[in-house]
Design a protein around this motif. Structure first.
Motif, PDB file in Angstrom:
ATOM      1  N   THR A  95      23.160 -58.570  37.931  1.00  0.00           N
ATOM      2  CA  THR A  95      23.418 -59.260  36.673  1.00  0.00           C
ATOM      3  C   THR A  95      24.537 -58.517  35.967  1.00  0.00           C
ATOM      4  OG1 THR A  95      21.085 -59.872  36.516  1.00  0.00           O
ATOM      5  CG2 THR A  95      22.398 -60.034  34.493  1.00  0.00           C
ATOM      6  N   SER A  96      25.510 -59.257  35.448  1.00  0.00           N
ATOM      7  CA  SER A  96      26.642 -58.642  34.748  1.00  0.00           C
ATOM      8  C   SER A  96      26.155 -57.884  33.517  1.00  0.00           C
ATOM      9  CB  SER A  96      27.666 -59.698  34.357  1.00  0.00           C
ATOM     10  OG  SER A  96      27.103 -60.621  33.453  1.00  0.00           O
ATOM     11  N   VAL A 101      26.115 -63.610  33.979  1.00  0.00           N
ATOM     12  CA  VAL A 101      26.262 -63.974  35.391  1.00  0.00           C
ATOM     13  C   VAL A 101      25.212 -63.231  36.200  1.00  0.00           C
ATOM     14  CG1 VAL A 101      27.831 -64.013  37.373  1.00  0.00           C
ATOM     15  CG2 VAL A 101      28.757 -64.246  35.069  1.00  0.00           C
ATOM     16  N   THR A 102      24.443 -63.985  37.002  1.00  0.00           N
ATOM     17  CA  THR A 102      23.417 -63.408  37.869  1.00  0.00           C
ATOM     18  C   THR A 102      23.475 -64.107  39.210  1.00  0.00           C
ATOM     19  OG1 THR A 102      21.950 -62.941  36.012  1.00  0.00           O
ATOM     20  CG2 THR A 102      20.931 -63.035  38.164  1.00  0.00           C
ATOM     21  N   SER A 123      31.004 -66.742  42.179  1.00  0.00           N
ATOM     22  CA  SER A 123      31.421 -65.980  41.004  1.00  0.00           C
ATOM     23  C   SER A 123      31.556 -64.500  41.370  1.00  0.00           C
ATOM     24  CB  SER A 123      30.442 -66.185  39.850  1.00  0.00           C
ATOM     25  OG  SER A 123      29.141 -65.824  40.238  1.00  0.00           O
ATOM     26  N   ILE A 125      31.649 -60.313  39.957  1.00  0.00           N
ATOM     27  CA  ILE A 125      31.232 -59.355  38.942  1.00  0.00           C
ATOM     28  C   ILE A 125      31.863 -58.012  39.282  1.00  0.00           C
ATOM     29  CG2 ILE A 125      29.299 -58.082  37.920  1.00  0.00           C
ATOM     30  CD1 ILE A 125      27.492 -60.424  38.505  1.00  0.00           C
ATOM     31  N   ILE A 131      25.654 -53.033  34.594  1.00  0.00           N
ATOM     32  CA  ILE A 131      25.153 -54.080  35.483  1.00  0.00           C
ATOM     33  C   ILE A 131      23.725 -53.742  35.888  1.00  0.00           C
ATOM     34  CG2 ILE A 131      27.441 -54.646  36.407  1.00  0.00           C
ATOM     35  CD1 ILE A 131      26.308 -53.401  39.079  1.00  0.00           C
TER      36      ILE A 131
END
Length: 140
Positions: A95-96, A101-102, A123, A125, A131
């Motif tokens: 996860t960011s 974002v995950t 996506s 990261i 994170i």
């Protein structure tokens, strides 16, 4: 006649290519050798260099050579550590830092200044502070 030892520097690039850093170090190392040889060639024969100065310059030469070797070994060690860190992320859920974002990591790309993880949904990261890394839940 004094001797100035060039500073050994190592650069980084964003292209993932580390040859720029090593060639900069090689240039400085070669410059030091040229300077030492030029000084020895151009010394006044009626006033040769004091043996103490000569030994001090040889010691400086040895110190520069050892510094170059140590920097090379440290770069190798950091690269190895980064590869291990990247390998451990594949298949994990991250996860960011901002929580937006995950997803499960499909691949990682290494750069000289960090790691970017590409998730299964496409996506990306940047791997850095904040994170969250978790085991990927097993689907039934």
């Amino acid at each position: 006649m004094g001797l100035t030892v060039p500073t050994v520097q190592s650069g980084t690039t964003n292209t993932g290519n580390s040859t720029d850093g090593t060639s900069k170090t090689a240039v400085d190392y070669q410059s030091f050798l040229r300077l030492l040889v030029a000084e020895m060639k151009n010394q006044d024969p009626t006033k040769p260099m004091d043996s103490t100065q000569y030994v001090a310059q040889l010691a400086s030469f040895s110190q520069v050579e050892q510094s170059v070797q140590i920097n090379s070994k440290l770069n190798d060690l950091l690269t190895s550590q980064t590869l291990s860190q990247a390998d451990a992320l594949i298949g994990r859920t991250i996860t960011s830092a901002d929580g937006t974002v995950t997803g499960e990591v499909a691949s990682v790309k290494l750069y000289s200044d960090g790691i970017i993880a590409t998730l299964k949904d496409g996506s990306q990261i940047v791997i850095g502070p904040g994170i969250t890394v978790q085991p990927t839940p097993v689907e039934a």
